[in-house]
Design a protein around this motif. Structure first.
Motif, PDB file in Angstrom:
ATOM      1  N   GLY A 183      68.489 101.578 -34.070  1.00 59.67           N
ATOM      2  CA  GLY A 183      68.444 100.802 -35.265  1.00 59.67           C
ATOM      3  C   GLY A 183      68.417 101.679 -36.540  1.00 59.67           C
ATOM      4  N   ARG A 184      68.667 100.872 -37.734  1.00 53.77           N
ATOM      5  CA  ARG A 184      68.537 101.642 -38.910  1.00 53.77           C
ATOM      6  C   ARG A 184      67.182 101.518 -39.562  1.00 53.77           C
ATOM      7  NH1 ARG A 184      73.149 102.221 -41.665  1.00 53.77           N
ATOM      8  NH2 ARG A 184      71.612 103.359 -43.153  1.00 53.77           N
ATOM      9  N   PRO A 185      66.012 102.168 -39.184  1.00 56.39           N
ATOM     10  CA  PRO A 185      64.922 101.818 -39.893  1.00 56.39           C
ATOM     11  C   PRO A 185      64.834 102.546 -41.314  1.00 56.39           C
ATOM     12  CG  PRO A 185      65.020 103.806 -38.134  1.00 56.39           C
ATOM     13  CD  PRO A 185      66.235 102.983 -38.020  1.00 56.39           C
ATOM     14  N   ASP A 186      65.915 103.420 -41.554  1.00 51.64           N
ATOM     15  CA  ASP A 186      65.900 103.928 -42.801  1.00 51.64           C
ATOM     16  C   ASP A 186      66.050 102.705 -43.916  1.00 51.64           C
ATOM     17  OD1 ASP A 186      68.422 104.060 -41.260  1.00 51.64           O
ATOM     18  OD2 ASP A 186      69.358 104.343 -43.532  1.00 51.64           O
ATOM     19  N   LEU A 187      66.658 101.928 -43.509  1.00 54.18           N
ATOM     20  CA  LEU A 187      66.919 100.746 -44.431  1.00 54.18           C
ATOM     21  C   LEU A 187      65.584  99.850 -44.861  1.00 54.18           C
ATOM     22  CD1 LEU A 187      70.415  99.270 -43.108  1.00 54.18           C
ATOM     23  CD2 LEU A 187      69.932 100.780 -44.839  1.00 54.18           C
ATOM     24  N   ALA A 188      64.628 100.334 -44.150  1.00 56.94           N
ATOM     25  CA  ALA A 188      63.287  99.592 -44.506  1.00 56.94           C
ATOM     26  C   ALA A 188      62.636 100.449 -45.766  1.00 56.94           C
ATOM     27  CB  ALA A 188      62.243  99.396 -43.421  1.00 56.94           C
ATOM     28  N   GLY A 189      63.260 101.628 -46.167  1.00 56.10           N
ATOM     29  CA  GLY A 189      63.007 102.325 -47.307  1.00 56.10           C
ATOM     30  C   GLY A 189      61.394 102.463 -47.298  1.00 56.10           C
ATOM     31  N   SER A 190      60.630 102.404 -48.476  1.00 50.79           N
ATOM     32  CA  SER A 190      59.312 102.645 -48.790  1.00 50.79           C
ATOM     33  C   SER A 190      58.450 101.986 -47.881  1.00 50.79           C
ATOM     34  CB  SER A 190      59.060 102.536 -50.248  1.00 50.79           C
ATOM     35  OG  SER A 190      59.279 101.299 -50.828  1.00 50.79           O
ATOM     36  N   ARG A 191      59.005 100.826 -47.530  1.00 49.72           N
ATOM     37  CA  ARG A 191      58.104  99.881 -46.632  1.00 49.72           C
ATOM     38  C   ARG A 191      57.493 100.471 -45.255  1.00 49.72           C
ATOM     39  NH1 ARG A 191      56.691  94.722 -48.570  1.00 49.72           N
ATOM     40  NH2 ARG A 191      56.909  93.786 -46.583  1.00 49.72           N
ATOM     41  N   LEU A 192      58.231 101.682 -44.812  1.00 52.17           N
ATOM     42  CA  LEU A 192      57.749 102.349 -43.810  1.00 52.17           C
ATOM     43  C   LEU A 192      56.383 102.719 -43.624  1.00 52.17           C
ATOM     44  CD1 LEU A 192      61.443 104.221 -43.044  1.00 52.17           C
ATOM     45  CD2 LEU A 192      60.171 102.478 -41.651  1.00 52.17           C
ATOM     46  N   SER A 193      55.984 103.080 -44.757  1.00 55.68           N
ATOM     47  CA  SER A 193      54.852 103.645 -44.873  1.00 55.68           C
ATOM     48  C   SER A 193      53.719 102.879 -44.582  1.00 55.68           C
ATOM     49  CB  SER A 193      54.507 104.710 -46.183  1.00 55.68           C
ATOM     50  OG  SER A 193      54.720 103.728 -47.321  1.00 55.68           O
ATOM     51  N   ALA A 194      53.946 101.475 -44.888  1.00 55.57           N
ATOM     52  CA  ALA A 194      53.081 100.418 -44.831  1.00 55.57           C
ATOM     53  C   ALA A 194      53.104  99.731 -43.333  1.00 55.57           C
ATOM     54  CB  ALA A 194      53.205  99.409 -45.751  1.00 55.57           C
ATOM     55  N   VAL A 195      53.941 100.073 -42.506  1.00 56.03           N
ATOM     56  CA  VAL A 195      53.777  99.797 -41.181  1.00 56.03           C
ATOM     57  C   VAL A 195      52.784 100.168 -40.546  1.00 56.03           C
ATOM     58  CG1 VAL A 195      55.317  99.563 -38.708  1.00 56.03           C
ATOM     59  CG2 VAL A 195      56.464  99.498 -41.007  1.00 56.03           C
ATOM     60  N   ARG A 196      51.817  99.307 -39.537  1.00 48.96           N
ATOM     61  CA  ARG A 196      50.753  99.793 -38.923  1.00 48.96           C
ATOM     62  C   ARG A 196      50.954  99.508 -37.229  1.00 48.96           C
ATOM     63  NH1 ARG A 196      50.267 102.099 -42.422  1.00 48.96           N
ATOM     64  NH2 ARG A 196      48.760 102.092 -44.139  1.00 48.96           N
ATOM     65  N   ALA A 197      51.985  98.938 -36.975  1.00 55.06           N
ATOM     66  CA  ALA A 197      52.308  98.664 -35.773  1.00 55.06           C
ATOM     67  C   ALA A 197      52.845 100.004 -34.618  1.00 55.06           C
ATOM     68  CB  ALA A 197      53.211  97.619 -35.483  1.00 55.06           C
ATOM     69  N   PRO A 198      52.432 100.395 -33.701  1.00 56.73           N
ATOM     70  CA  PRO A 198      52.884 101.298 -32.885  1.00 56.73           C
ATOM     71  C   PRO A 198      54.463 101.059 -32.848  1.00 56.73           C
ATOM     72  CG  PRO A 198      50.909 100.849 -31.982  1.00 56.73           C
ATOM     73  CD  PRO A 198      51.263  99.534 -33.084  1.00 56.73           C
TER      74      PRO A 198
END
Length: 207
Positions: free
Chosen positions: A129-144
């Motif tokens: 995947g390209r999780p980097d494209l989620a940008g600043s939203r990554l810090s708000a992810v709560r799902a493992p």
């Protein structure tokens, strides 16, 4: 049991194939990346192995056929995320427990969607995947979140490592030996499926 479903999102009719889970196990919603879709042999192979342990799946297309050739839409993560959120909402009545399996840009859309305050996603797996494209939203992810990358996919490894630094949820980065970006090498896609189904079952979210 598998059924064909159509989800209407902002006028777009998105087609999908839903396979029901066993008991309280989640439905894993597949978010495909560029050049892939619900008929992708790789995604269908992974889905079949998830079915073996009772997990449900929804394989559907984030873009309608006439949109798929537009590279801007393929990389429009907010658009893909919004569609994924709406499909998830429409699925809630029949599948209270939902997980995400994202590939390429679809992984960014899955993480972006899971960052919603009321997302309630049980777990996420990213394949190449390209999780980097989620940008600043990554810090708000709560799902493992489990990040799977091929050892020969060096650029994407670095991008996943960068994204990993922004994740504050439980997460793990697994490098699959001898695999390139599409996991076409013998046995590598099976390794992906093994990791994915273990992650989804281990992090099952009770409704």
């Amino acid at each position: 049991m598998s059924t064909e479903r159509t989800f209407t999102v902002d006028g777009a009719r998105l087609s999908g194939t839903l396979t029901d889970p066993t008991g309280d196990l989640p439905v894993v919603v597949f978010a495909h990346g560029s050049g892939s879709g619900r008929f992708s042999p790789r995604n269908r192979y992974v889905a079949e192995l998830l079915h073996d342990v009772g997990l449900g799946t929804l394989l559907f297309d984030l873009l309608v056929p006439e949109e798929e050739g537009d590279r801007r839409l393929v990389f429009d993560i907010p658009l893909l995320s919004a569609r994924l959120c709406e499909v998830t909402a429409q699925l809630r009545d029949s599948a209270p427990s939902i997980a995400y399996f994202g590939a390429s840009t679809g992984a960014a859309a899955a993480l972006h969607a899971a960052a919603q305050r009321d997302a309630n996603i049980s777990s996420i797996v990213s394949r190449g995947g390209r999780p980097d494209l989620a940008g600043s939203r990554l810090s708000a992810v709560r799902a493992p979140t489990l990040l799977l990358v091929g050892s020969l996919d060096t650029v994407v490894i670095r991008l996943n490592q960068q994204a990993e630094e922004l994740l504050e949820c439980e997460h793990e980065l697994v490098i699959v030996p001898g695999a390139t970006h599409l996991f076409e090498e013998p046995g590598t896609l099976e390794i992906v499926a093994d990791h994915a189904r273990n992650w989804f079952v281990e992090h099952e979210l009770k409704p």
